[in-house]
Structures are given as C-alpha cells and as structure tokens.
Write an enzyme that holds these catalytic residues in place. Sequence first.
Site, PDB file in Angstrom:
ATOM      1  N   TRP A 285       0.829  -1.218   0.000  1.00 56.11           N
ATOM      2  CA  TRP A 285       0.000   0.000   0.000  1.00 56.11           C
ATOM      3  C   TRP A 285       0.861   1.265   0.000  1.00 56.11           C
ATOM      4  CZ3 TRP A 285      -0.737  -3.782   3.917  1.00 56.11           C
ATOM      5  CH2 TRP A 285      -1.744  -4.707   3.657  1.00 56.11           C
ATOM      6  N   HIS A 286       2.017   1.208  -0.675  1.00 58.15           N
ATOM      7  CA  HIS A 286       2.961   2.328  -0.683  1.00 58.15           C
ATOM      8  C   HIS A 286       3.151   2.887  -2.091  1.00 58.15           C
ATOM      9  CE1 HIS A 286       4.985   0.706   3.256  1.00 58.15           C
ATOM     10  NE2 HIS A 286       3.775   1.193   3.457  1.00 58.15           N
ATOM     11  N   SER A 287       2.077   3.065  -2.832  1.00 57.06           N
ATOM     12  CA  SER A 287       2.149   3.507  -4.223  1.00 57.06           C
ATOM     13  C   SER A 287       2.648   4.942  -4.330  1.00 57.06           C
ATOM     14  CB  SER A 287       0.767   3.411  -4.869  1.00 57.06           C
ATOM     15  OG  SER A 287       0.261   2.090  -4.794  1.00 57.06           O
TER      16      SER A 287
END
Length: 621
Positions: free
Chosen positions: A552-554
């Site tokens: 979840w680190h886009s």
Amino acid sequence: MAEVFDVIFAGGGTTACLIAGRLASADPSLKILVVESGQHSRDLPCHVQPCRYIENLAPDSTTVSFHVAKPSPHLNGRKIVVPCGRSVGGGSTVNFMLYMRGAASDYDDWEALGNKGWSFNEVLPLIKKLETFTPISDRPTHGYSGPIQISCGGVDLGIGNQFLNVAKAYDPARPQVADCNDFKTANAYSPAYRYIDPVTGKRCDTASRYLYPHSDNPNLRIVAGKRVKRVLIENGRAVGIEYTTDAISCPGVGGELVTVNASKLVVVSGGAFGSPSILERSGIGAPSVLEKNNVPVLVDLPGVGENYQDHLGICPPFYASDEVEIMDDLWSDPNVIRANLQEWERDGTGKIAHNGIEAMVKVRPTAAQLTSEPALQSRWETFFQNSPDKPMGIIGPFAGFPLDPRRSMLLGRKLFSAIPYIVRKHGSFVLQLYLALIYWHFELYPDSIGSVHITSGEDSNSPLEFDPDYCSKPGDVAQLSLLYKMTRELARRMPTYRGEVAAYHPKFPAGSPAACSETDGPVPTDAPDVVYSDADDEAIVKFIRDGVFTTWHSLGTCAMKPRNQGGVVDPRLNVYGVQGLKVADLSICPTNVGNNTYSTALLVGEKAAVIIAEDLGVKYV
C-alpha cells in the site's frame, strides 16, 4: 455562476489535509476548497481507534479504493489488487501506523535529479517540524513539538521483546539500537514505534491533526463524496475544476457535474492513482493515452502515469503457543473491542491503542547472503553498495494474522506472522483468530517500475489501466527469497513458535528437509539454518510469484524530474506547461524511499505548504 475560491485541492488525502490546514492557520481569510471522493473520517471508530485499521481492508470497505491490475506473467497470471485510502485524510486514516523513516540519501537522490531544495539537509527541519517523538528525547533528527504524535503504543504484547532477544543470540553481528529511524541506520534491530497519540491512544492522521481543527473557519470548505473529473484550463492556466458524485461513497446518487473556479491555484492531490488520472482527463499526458480516450491534448507530457513504484511484501504465518498475547481477538470479535473500550476511552491505553507491531530489523545482506542469491549481486553493486544508509528490506513479527483472520476460526489455533515486504503488498480482511504470528518483510527499493492510466476521458469513476510490473526483475524476487529465509530462521527460534502454517508457505518437494510443519516448540538458537536445495529455491520463487502483494505504498506517477526525463512537475511542484497548477502528494516522488510512505507524504505536505505559501505571499506557515 460558478463559485470562486482562492485555492482548490483536487483530492482530500494525506497531503491535501496537511497543506490546507497549514494555509488556513497562516491566513484564515484564504478561501480554500477541498474536494474528496471518500467520506469524512472525523471521530469514526475505524479511523481513530488504532486496532481497527484492519476493517478498512474488508472486501466491502468504502474507506479504501481497490485498484485491480491487469494479469501479470511475472505473477503467474494473477491480478494484483492495490488498496489506497479514500476518506478525508486519505491513507493517513487507514494505514498500519508503523513509524518508519527512510535514508538520508533518498532525498539527496531527489536533489541529484535537479530538485533544488529537496536534499536531506534542506528537508530535515520540515521532518522535525511535523512530529512530536515521545519514545526517546533529544535525538537530533527527531521533532518534539509537531502535530503528529509518535509513541510506543498502548500496551506491550511481548512479541517484540521475544523477537529482539532471539535476534541478539542468533544474529549478534547486526546491532540492536533504540531508534533505527535516524536516516542513517540501515542494518540493525530496533523497537517499532507508532503514529498513535500516547495520551488519547488515537491514530494521528492529517485530517484530525491539521484540517478538522479549522473546520469552523467559514472560508474553508470540505466537500466529501465527490470525485474530481478534470482541471479546467484556459489559455495555459488552471482556472478551476469539475467534479461529480463518487459512485462508491454515494451509490445510486445522480452524477451532476459541478464547476468551481480558482482565482490563485489548483492543487491536484489525488495520490499515485488519482493525480495522474485527473491530469489525463484534463488533457495533460501522453498523446497516445489521451487520444485513445478521446481527450484533446493540451499539454504533451508523456511522464504522466508512468514511474509507478511500490514496496513488495510476503506475509507467512506461524503457529504460536496458546499463552501468547496477540491482536486477533480484537480483529475478529466486536465484543472484545467493547470490553476494552473503557480503558481506551479513559486512559488511551490497551490493545485498542495498538497495531500489533512491536519490533523490526532493517536488513543489508551479508557477503554470504549475496553469494547465496546470485540474482542480487547486480542490484547490490549498482544500487545499494555505495549507499550505506539504504536497507535492502525490513522484517518484523506481527502479533496476529491480519491478512486472513478467518483462518484462526478454521484452525482453532493462535498464529503469528511475518510480513516480509520488498517495498509492495496486498491483504484481505481478516475475520478471525488463530494463534498466529505473522512475520512481515518487505523489499524497500524494487527495481520493477509500472504505470497507471485512464480508460475513459469522461467517466471519472471508470477503473484504471494499471500495470504495477511487480517481480519483472529477477533481483526483486531474489530479495524476497532472501528475506523469506531470514524470516523463517528468526521465527522458528522464538519461544512462542509452534511451526509453520504450511498452506501459506512454499510448497516444498515431498521429503525435503525444508518442508513446513507443526511442532511442539522452537529450535535451539544455535541450531543449523534450514538448507534449501535448487528444487526448494524454485518452490520459494513460485511462492513469491503466487503470493507477493502490495504494501500500500504507491508513489511516483507524477514524478518531480526534468521534463525531458519523464518528469511531470518541477521542484516547486508546478505541472510543466500549465500555470497555476501543482501536484502535491506521493505521486511526485521521482524515486523510491526506504520507509513506510506516510512519513514521506507528511514531508511532501509540509514542503508543499511552504512552497504554496511563498507563491501566495502568505507568511508563518
């Protein structure tokens, strides 16, 4: 007649809330509009009670957007699903709250691309300004008077101490430090800290800490449940936006198109997915993409939507002893939350004020480990070797099994897990408790680079064309393989260890000494490491390609780089080719960062607030 604001934020996530709050504080007369596709997050339990972050990943959640990628040959045909925050406050209201900062060289790398003002020494004052770091006093890289509180969390579950004690005996060559978040430590064990207020026990997100305190200002308006369609551009200048109803936040509601004008500035702040899609629908992007979607080309900017980056993760679970304290009871039973609520409301303590993560290790491989994974060698020599502050990855124990709590019910056992990340990962809602400990590990600097583009120029609710390109480079798979092996050695020496949950581990060949199974207890600290055959290594590679997920680190899809190098914004966050238009969120990151990206989003917000205030002539931001 369209309403006019001084500054319009197209997106109301982490950075937008921070910037809007800073501007409203410095100049309450500024007319500011924040338009967010998600709903309000203020005082909602799933956002403010730390333990409930898992709820936001439920399949029917409306507090995150689930972006589905196209099938990937690098993932054995799987479609990766990447969630991102969709509420006022964005990812800061739904993330795992793990406090982890990167390397000083991450920001020096940005400056080396021509981004004056973004070097580590120049951004450190802003990094310190935003936080109040309570675990340890008088550290030179930490702040002690900012709005974002950092703490040890509301209770000690004991998993972290087990992990650190085992590491001290098993892996004495890697030091143990009180704080590995000093921007230079890259190969050490440490306690884990959290974005949780030590007094109230509440999550520290940007909506509650920066924006909502100014909600009584009549010049600040927050519009929730509305999706920005495009930026309006006239004579090369951004003059406003169009927005419509968000299909997820407001199902069944008509989609009337609303126009609002900006007299001074439009700030696109939709994140790594939202910002490039807004620009493309506005006529800013690669002509091939715009023409395919019947969007007139206003600015030829082929970098829009390219340079997608993330962190990759694997999360293998292990059986745990019955007496260990984990989080699965809160994650699986609302009655347990109610039973713990009084302590949290009264004292800000207890398991409600916890995220299940108590310790971690930043890892740089040893010479022997590099030899064992030949595909790592090239990436090591070209990227890591001359940057001693960059860890290759991170490993830590998770007190519970948040990625699939249903398994606890099926197995009737407690689990712990390890979430190894190669900086990228995806999880599903966990409904229940098995005594599980998962180990988390992720790779922080994947070599694989993807893209995000629109599929419709008119329908802002249409899904995106998304290719994250996970595991397309052999070095990424090799890093995750090494991290898996390290994870397993640490886990099987912990006192609570009772074997691997084989269904969530590689399918090793029958009769392999590496095969996974249940056991009555840990192996001795000085036991030999598991030896993997070539066939075992092939099973690990298949396991990774079958199971790797997003963390979840886009970031990176509107990169702050020179225009001729695929850049979208300049060092002052101005979109190339348009006046009065900036992008401010994680999409501007030109290269990856070795941390949980909330810390970088906060920095981008603080830096953008200063830049915007300077442009507007506003003081004291």
